[in-house]
Design a protein around this motif. Structure first.
Motif, PDB file in Angstrom:
ATOM      1  N   THR A 174      34.763 -29.622 -69.976  1.00 21.17           N
ATOM      2  CA  THR A 174      34.533 -30.364 -68.834  1.00 21.17           C
ATOM      3  C   THR A 174      33.774 -31.652 -69.298  1.00 21.17           C
ATOM      4  OG1 THR A 174      34.517 -28.683 -67.179  1.00 21.17           O
ATOM      5  CG2 THR A 174      33.080 -30.629 -66.513  1.00 21.17           C
ATOM      6  N   LYS A 175      32.384 -31.955 -70.103  1.00 23.88           N
ATOM      7  CA  LYS A 175      32.053 -32.801 -70.514  1.00 23.88           C
ATOM      8  C   LYS A 175      32.913 -33.894 -71.164  1.00 23.88           C
ATOM      9  CE  LYS A 175      27.461 -34.128 -71.956  1.00 23.88           C
ATOM     10  NZ  LYS A 175      26.048 -33.881 -72.514  1.00 23.88           N
ATOM     11  N   GLU A 176      33.643 -33.226 -72.050  1.00 27.19           N
ATOM     12  CA  GLU A 176      34.657 -34.214 -73.081  1.00 27.19           C
ATOM     13  C   GLU A 176      35.683 -34.861 -72.248  1.00 27.19           C
ATOM     14  OE1 GLU A 176      37.706 -33.384 -76.725  1.00 27.19           O
ATOM     15  OE2 GLU A 176      36.509 -31.986 -76.286  1.00 27.19           O
ATOM     16  N   ALA A 177      36.209 -33.955 -71.332  1.00 26.12           N
ATOM     17  CA  ALA A 177      37.201 -34.686 -70.287  1.00 26.12           C
ATOM     18  C   ALA A 177      36.741 -35.640 -69.377  1.00 26.12           C
ATOM     19  CB  ALA A 177      37.978 -33.420 -69.359  1.00 26.12           C
ATOM     20  N   GLN A 178      35.444 -35.505 -69.024  1.00 25.47           N
ATOM     21  CA  GLN A 178      34.706 -36.404 -68.155  1.00 25.47           C
ATOM     22  C   GLN A 178      34.487 -37.706 -68.823  1.00 25.47           C
ATOM     23  OE1 GLN A 178      31.404 -34.062 -66.284  1.00 25.47           O
ATOM     24  NE2 GLN A 178      32.783 -33.493 -64.688  1.00 25.47           N
ATOM     25  N   SER A 179      34.019 -37.503 -70.186  1.00 28.06           N
ATOM     26  CA  SER A 179      33.806 -38.797 -71.048  1.00 28.06           C
ATOM     27  C   SER A 179      35.045 -39.746 -71.276  1.00 28.06           C
ATOM     28  CB  SER A 179      33.333 -38.262 -72.249  1.00 28.06           C
ATOM     29  OG  SER A 179      34.331 -37.803 -73.169  1.00 28.06           O
ATOM     30  N   GLU A 210      39.562  -6.250 -79.220  1.00 32.42           N
ATOM     31  CA  GLU A 210      38.656  -5.733 -78.262  1.00 32.42           C
ATOM     32  C   GLU A 210      39.081  -5.832 -77.064  1.00 32.42           C
ATOM     33  OE1 GLU A 210      34.985  -8.643 -78.346  1.00 32.42           O
ATOM     34  OE2 GLU A 210      36.377  -9.823 -79.720  1.00 32.42           O
ATOM     35  N   LYS A 211      38.214  -5.215 -75.914  1.00 35.71           N
ATOM     36  CA  LYS A 211      38.530  -5.542 -74.626  1.00 35.71           C
ATOM     37  C   LYS A 211      37.752  -6.659 -74.144  1.00 35.71           C
ATOM     38  CE  LYS A 211      39.176  -0.767 -73.204  1.00 35.71           C
ATOM     39  NZ  LYS A 211      40.492  -0.798 -73.282  1.00 35.71           N
ATOM     40  N   ILE A 212      38.623  -7.539 -73.455  1.00 36.43           N
ATOM     41  CA  ILE A 212      38.025  -8.739 -73.077  1.00 36.43           C
ATOM     42  C   ILE A 212      38.385  -9.068 -71.693  1.00 36.43           C
ATOM     43  CG2 ILE A 212      38.182  -9.855 -75.327  1.00 36.43           C
ATOM     44  CD1 ILE A 212      40.860 -11.033 -74.911  1.00 36.43           C
ATOM     45  N   ASP A 213      37.530  -9.965 -71.083  1.00 36.15           N
ATOM     46  CA  ASP A 213      38.044 -10.406 -69.756  1.00 36.15           C
ATOM     47  C   ASP A 213      38.463 -11.861 -69.801  1.00 36.15           C
ATOM     48  OD1 ASP A 213      37.780 -11.204 -66.928  1.00 36.15           O
ATOM     49  OD2 ASP A 213      35.492 -10.939 -66.727  1.00 36.15           O
ATOM     50  N   PRO A 214      39.947 -11.886 -69.321  1.00 39.85           N
ATOM     51  CA  PRO A 214      40.474 -13.360 -69.338  1.00 39.85           C
ATOM     52  C   PRO A 214      39.589 -14.373 -68.530  1.00 39.85           C
ATOM     53  CG  PRO A 214      41.939 -11.515 -69.081  1.00 39.85           C
ATOM     54  CD  PRO A 214      40.575 -10.851 -69.056  1.00 39.85           C
ATOM     55  N   ARG A 215      39.215 -13.959 -67.596  1.00 40.61           N
ATOM     56  CA  ARG A 215      38.231 -15.018 -66.584  1.00 40.61           C
ATOM     57  C   ARG A 215      37.025 -15.355 -67.395  1.00 40.61           C
ATOM     58  NH1 ARG A 215      40.360 -11.033 -63.311  1.00 40.61           N
ATOM     59  NH2 ARG A 215      41.467 -11.858 -61.175  1.00 40.61           N
ATOM     60  N   GLU A 216      36.384 -14.584 -68.025  1.00 37.40           N
ATOM     61  CA  GLU A 216      35.314 -15.049 -69.017  1.00 37.40           C
ATOM     62  C   GLU A 216      35.786 -16.246 -69.921  1.00 37.40           C
ATOM     63  OE1 GLU A 216      33.001 -15.739 -72.360  1.00 37.40           O
ATOM     64  OE2 GLU A 216      34.723 -13.929 -72.204  1.00 37.40           O
ATOM     65  N   ILE A 217      36.793 -15.872 -70.602  1.00 34.84           N
ATOM     66  CA  ILE A 217      37.335 -16.826 -71.574  1.00 34.84           C
ATOM     67  C   ILE A 217      37.500 -18.246 -70.863  1.00 34.84           C
ATOM     68  CG2 ILE A 217      39.427 -17.420 -72.897  1.00 34.84           C
ATOM     69  CD1 ILE A 217      39.482 -14.543 -73.886  1.00 34.84           C
ATOM     70  N   MET A 218      38.142 -18.072 -69.606  1.00 32.61           N
ATOM     71  CA  MET A 218      38.616 -19.281 -69.054  1.00 32.61           C
ATOM     72  C   MET A 218      37.120 -19.949 -68.367  1.00 32.61           C
ATOM     73  SD  MET A 218      40.900 -20.841 -67.496  1.00 32.61           S
ATOM     74  CE  MET A 218      42.085 -20.837 -66.156  1.00 32.61           C
ATOM     75  N   SER A 219      36.277 -19.308 -68.229  1.00 35.71           N
ATOM     76  CA  SER A 219      34.913 -20.091 -67.508  1.00 35.71           C
ATOM     77  C   SER A 219      34.439 -20.720 -68.955  1.00 35.71           C
ATOM     78  CB  SER A 219      33.981 -18.841 -67.181  1.00 35.71           C
ATOM     79  OG  SER A 219      34.498 -18.226 -65.795  1.00 35.71           O
ATOM     80  N   SER A 220      34.235 -19.991 -69.937  1.00 40.40           N
ATOM     81  CA  SER A 220      33.530 -20.537 -71.224  1.00 40.40           C
ATOM     82  C   SER A 220      34.351 -21.836 -71.641  1.00 40.40           C
ATOM     83  CB  SER A 220      33.520 -19.491 -72.225  1.00 40.40           C
ATOM     84  OG  SER A 220      34.743 -19.249 -72.923  1.00 40.40           O
ATOM     85  N   LEU A 221      35.812 -21.975 -71.435  1.00 35.64           N
ATOM     86  CA  LEU A 221      36.496 -23.097 -71.742  1.00 35.64           C
ATOM     87  C   LEU A 221      36.391 -24.139 -70.931  1.00 35.64           C
ATOM     88  CD1 LEU A 221      40.062 -21.301 -72.923  1.00 35.64           C
ATOM     89  CD2 LEU A 221      38.543 -22.411 -74.547  1.00 35.64           C
ATOM     90  N   GLU A 222      36.135 -23.721 -69.635  1.00 36.15           N
ATOM     91  CA  GLU A 222      35.881 -24.556 -68.627  1.00 36.15           C
ATOM     92  C   GLU A 222      34.469 -25.639 -68.837  1.00 36.15           C
ATOM     93  OE1 GLU A 222      35.828 -25.284 -63.865  1.00 36.15           O
ATOM     94  OE2 GLU A 222      35.469 -23.350 -64.540  1.00 36.15           O
TER      95      GLU A 222
END
Length: 177
Positions: free
Chosen positions: A38-43, A22-34
């Protein structure tokens, strides 16, 4: 996690994984991964950084689910094996596709282990990796998924200095006529 790994592995080895593109936006994938990590890393007292290069295309054709699973395995391992410092996820355009890199300041991987990290059921003998649970299947499944979407990866690591897993994901758009 083990059930998920074994289920995905079983489907991959039988060739039963669905390769819908499918057509995907790599930036959207990056944002969702962030958002997801983030919470797991901060913990753990870690900083999570993301860096999206201007060269990143707005859209590519590939399999969103497989890209996410590949990156989740790399990020999960980076967070798991980093006691202090940071995990950085980078994204940039590359001729014919995109490239993600996951870099950490973790324990690193010995030269001999680097040759085997994608092997089925491989777990390093390093006592620091034995402190956390794992099936030894995550990167093996990752290798199978990368093969399905035509992705390739490299690993750079040094003991006690961290690791960088880089994955090139080709744009699977049909050629323009």
């Amino acid at each position: 996690n083990m059930v998920n790994d074994l289920s995905t592995l079983s489907r991959a080895e039988r060739g039963k994984l669905d390769m819908k593109t499918e057509k995907i936006d790599p930036r959207e994938i990056m944002s969702s991964l962030e958002v997801d990590y983030t919470k797991e890393a901060q913990s753990k007292g870690l900083e999570l950084f993301t860096d999206i290069d201007d060269s990143t295309p707005v859209e590519i054709t590939s399999n969103r689910l497989y890209i996410r699973e590949i990156l989740q395995n790399f990020i999960t391992n980076s967070v798991k094996y980093t006691k202090e410092g940071s995990v950085t996820i980078l994204l940039r355009g590359k001729d014919g596709g995109i490239e993600f890199a996951v870099r950490d300041t973790g324990i690193g991987i010995s030269k001999s282990d680097q040759k085997r990290v994608f092997d089925k059921f491989f777990r390093s003998e390093d006592f620091r990796t034995r402190e956390s649970s794992g099936t030894g299947l995550g990167l093996y499944v990752t290798k199978k998924l990368m093969r399905l979407i035509g992705a390739t990866s490299t690993l750079k690591s040094k003991l006690n200095e961290g690791s960088t897993f880089t994955v090139f994901i080709p744009d699977l758009s049909p050629p323009k006529e």
